[in-house]
Design a protein around this motif. Sequence first.
Motif, PDB file in Angstrom:
ATOM      1  N   ARG A   1      -4.728  12.137   9.677  1.00  0.00           N
ATOM      2  CA  ARG A   1      -4.164  12.783   8.488  1.00  0.00           C
ATOM      3  C   ARG A   1      -5.306  13.328   7.652  1.00  0.00           C
ATOM      4  O   ARG A   1      -6.423  12.818   7.673  1.00  0.00           O
ATOM      5  N   PHE A   2      -5.003  14.365   6.864  1.00  0.00           N
ATOM      6  CA  PHE A   2      -6.001  14.923   5.962  1.00  0.00           C
ATOM      7  C   PHE A   2      -5.280  15.485   4.744  1.00  0.00           C
ATOM      8  O   PHE A   2      -4.483  16.409   4.860  1.00  0.00           O
ATOM      9  N   ARG A   3      -5.520  14.885   3.583  1.00  0.00           N
ATOM     10  CA  ARG A   3      -5.005  15.404   2.309  1.00  0.00           C
ATOM     11  C   ARG A   3      -6.051  16.371   1.784  1.00  0.00           C
ATOM     12  O   ARG A   3      -7.177  15.975   1.460  1.00  0.00           O
ATOM     13  N   CYS A   4      -5.689  17.641   1.697  1.00  0.00           N
ATOM     14  CA  CYS A   4      -6.735  18.643   1.494  1.00  0.00           C
ATOM     15  C   CYS A   4      -6.233  19.843   0.700  1.00  0.00           C
ATOM     16  O   CYS A   4      -5.026  20.024   0.491  1.00  0.00           O
TER      17      CYS A   4
ATOM     18  N   ALA B   1       5.193   4.060   5.191  1.00  0.00           N
ATOM     19  CA  ALA B   1       4.691   2.994   6.055  1.00  0.00           C
ATOM     20  C   ALA B   1       4.322   3.546   7.442  1.00  0.00           C
ATOM     21  O   ALA B   1       3.312   3.161   8.029  1.00  0.00           O
ATOM     22  N   ASP B   2       5.162   4.469   7.949  1.00  0.00           N
ATOM     23  CA  ASP B   2       4.857   5.097   9.236  1.00  0.00           C
ATOM     24  C   ASP B   2       3.579   5.921   9.141  1.00  0.00           C
ATOM     25  O   ASP B   2       2.691   5.834  10.000  1.00  0.00           O
ATOM     26  N   LEU B   3       3.483   6.732   8.091  1.00  0.00           N
ATOM     27  CA  LEU B   3       2.315   7.609   7.932  1.00  0.00           C
ATOM     28  C   LEU B   3       1.031   6.815   7.746  1.00  0.00           C
ATOM     29  O   LEU B   3      -0.040   7.258   8.151  1.00  0.00           O
TER      30      LEU B   3
ATOM     31  N   ARG C   1      -3.489   3.046  -0.577  1.00  0.00           N
ATOM     32  CA  ARG C   1      -2.596   1.887  -0.602  1.00  0.00           C
ATOM     33  C   ARG C   1      -1.153   2.231  -0.254  1.00  0.00           C
ATOM     34  O   ARG C   1      -0.379   1.339   0.091  1.00  0.00           O
ATOM     35  N   ILE C   2      -0.785   3.513  -0.362  1.00  0.00           N
ATOM     36  CA  ILE C   2       0.612   3.880  -0.135  1.00  0.00           C
ATOM     37  C   ILE C   2       1.049   3.499   1.275  1.00  0.00           C
ATOM     38  O   ILE C   2       0.404   3.858   2.250  1.00  0.00           O
ATOM     39  N   GLY C   3       2.141   2.765   1.350  1.00  0.00           N
ATOM     40  CA  GLY C   3       2.691   2.373   2.637  1.00  0.00           C
ATOM     41  C   GLY C   3       2.002   1.191   3.277  1.00  0.00           C
ATOM     42  O   GLY C   3       2.381   0.759   4.358  1.00  0.00           O
ATOM     43  N   GLU C   4       0.964   0.652   2.625  1.00  0.00           N
ATOM     44  CA  GLU C   4       0.237  -0.468   3.208  1.00  0.00           C
ATOM     45  C   GLU C   4       0.607  -1.766   2.522  1.00  0.00           C
ATOM     46  O   GLU C   4       1.028  -1.795   1.372  1.00  0.00           O
ATOM     47  N   ASP C   5       0.402  -2.857   3.211  1.00  0.00           N
ATOM     48  CA  ASP C   5       0.599  -4.195   2.665  1.00  0.00           C
ATOM     49  C   ASP C   5      -0.563  -4.507   1.735  1.00  0.00           C
ATOM     50  O   ASP C   5      -1.726  -4.438   2.122  1.00  0.00           O
TER      51      ASP C   5
ATOM     52  N   VAL D   1       4.782   4.638  18.717  1.00  0.00           N
ATOM     53  CA  VAL D   1       3.957   5.137  17.619  1.00  0.00           C
ATOM     54  C   VAL D   1       2.486   5.067  17.997  1.00  0.00           C
ATOM     55  O   VAL D   1       1.701   5.974  17.688  1.00  0.00           O
ATOM     56  N   GLU D   2       2.105   3.995  18.692  1.00  0.00           N
ATOM     57  CA  GLU D   2       0.702   3.849  19.110  1.00  0.00           C
ATOM     58  C   GLU D   2       0.279   4.994  20.018  1.00  0.00           C
ATOM     59  O   GLU D   2      -0.873   5.443  19.972  1.00  0.00           O
ATOM     60  N   ASP D   3       1.204   5.494  20.832  1.00  0.00           N
ATOM     61  CA  ASP D   3       0.882   6.605  21.725  1.00  0.00           C
ATOM     62  C   ASP D   3       0.683   7.894  20.938  1.00  0.00           C
ATOM     63  O   ASP D   3      -0.220   8.682  21.231  1.00  0.00           O
TER      64      ASP D   3
END
Length: 604
Positions: free
Chosen positions: A66-69, A43-45, A151-155, A6-8
Amino acid sequence: MTPPRVEDYVARPLEVIYELIDQSNMTVDNVRDQFSNAFQTDADLSRIPSLNHASLSTLPDRSLVRFRCMVQDNSFNVQEYFTEITLRNTTTGEEVKVSTLYCDTVQDRPGFTVVEADMMNFSSNNVAEKQPVFCVSVPGETDWAKEGFRRIGEDEDDVSSDIASLSLNDAPTHLDEKLRGKFPIPQDKYAVGAMVKTYGEDPQFHLNDVLDVVGVLEKVDNPSDDSQADDIAVDAATGMEFALPPDGAEQACFSSIPRIHAVFFRNLGRSHMNPSVRNLSRAKELASDMNIILLRTRLLEHFCTQLFGDRLAAEYLLLHLLSKIHHRATDDTPIGYLPINICGCPSTSTHPDFTSSIAQLVSSLVPRFHRIALTLKHLNEETHLVPAQGRDGEKDDIGVSAGELQLADGTCILVDEMTLEDGILKERGVRNVAHLGEVIRTAKLPYIIRYGEMKRNVDYNFLVISQGRCMFAIDCIIPLIPTTDESVDTPLPDDLKNDARIFLGLFPEEDYQVPSDMVELIGRQYAEQRAADFEAGRPVTTNLDLSRRLEVARLVTKSFGRSSLDVECWDHAGMLESERMARVRKLPERGSVRQPQSGLSVGR
């Protein structure tokens, strides 16, 4: 080939893409599937930095973002390009092939120069197309919605995410002045724009579509970024180096914004634009545990405190927030549309904060909100309400200029007539008022283009606040009748606010039906009412009256958390409409309400 980490994908997406193409013979479609499969969950996104939540200066060039647009302009021409170019070592003559997928420039190799394409050995397999569209961060997105998406997908306890939020566009990049007209709400200092380019089959984006784009970030003009100094820009048609091609999407002004080469994307519906219900199954689970009747009662009580105790106005405000266009009739009438006018509001001299408190209340519950103040200066000088090409004789080399009404579906728009004042509406102001009235009446947004205009169906929630009858053709007028002397501006309790956001996000989308026995009851009552009106010499109940009550009944049903119309909800809708119409009949005629003067020949 070792599967990428994923880091790549995030740090070096171009390298991963080229390895997939070279070693696995993948196509653009295969690459899209590979990347989307690697980021299936929230969580992945969340591991992909977002252009919405971070300063552009902190995002590495050619990294995955990412871009929410919202699509502001889709009028640019398709761009043809060579999928790879040849570089030659000026000393040894060595030649290497370099891919140009998902980028507009290729990084320089010291001692190499671009080899001009050999048109004698031209192959169409080496030519492809990419589709550019200009996108902006979703206009009018409220603070709580932005934070919810972050906050979605984050701790929730992740300190690093809190630190990251502090840099939210804290160092906005220089924006060419010509592009400021492409942002629907120019006063939003945190608005972000980007040229989004898609590869493969044309996705046929529509104006005002809302997208969640994942792609390769390319900073076109960032002098502080040393990595850009040695880039080679490659002409899409000839493979030769160039300064700026003549394509509209490549005008010099666009070099002040980033480009995002979309690897994958998805169109966002209304529920996906609301972080409270984005996880639909979780939201429905929470809603099933709610006492909807109690929630409804608490909301109405709070609305009443800000509407001087007027329960009827509070009820219609709740129904308005639950409204949504479901479809259009054969005559193009929008079904489910409920713009409302709360009139009889206190003057700004006695209650200067009234409209602001209503704006604060509504924006705390909906994910997208915009307030339009109808001051003479704003209408005459500061705004254009609808989008246009080549506006006011200007060149249209930047494509479509935005209008203040170019917003995402589901946006709540508060039209503030309390700011009306004596004065002259100039030509621009008259056009703005006419366009606003047209959008409110038809739920269609005009786009002024070179040879006329085109119209796009929109689904906005219009709330007009006024002292007398508003100047627009709104069928649902609610004259305010205070039962207290003061409006109490108190914030909603957190628990009520959170539940209300889920409630207002879910129930407009829920299925609704009218059982056959209710159809028979409604038909019988309608016929009896018309006969009684005729015998009593009253105005006879019309089909429009019936349609309005049916729509109010639909929303009343949803406000009680139900999916099927019953007698209780039908009678409640009838009570609301009877009381509202009794108030409306006491209003002075529209002609007796003072409005600003207008003159097209004044102020030249």
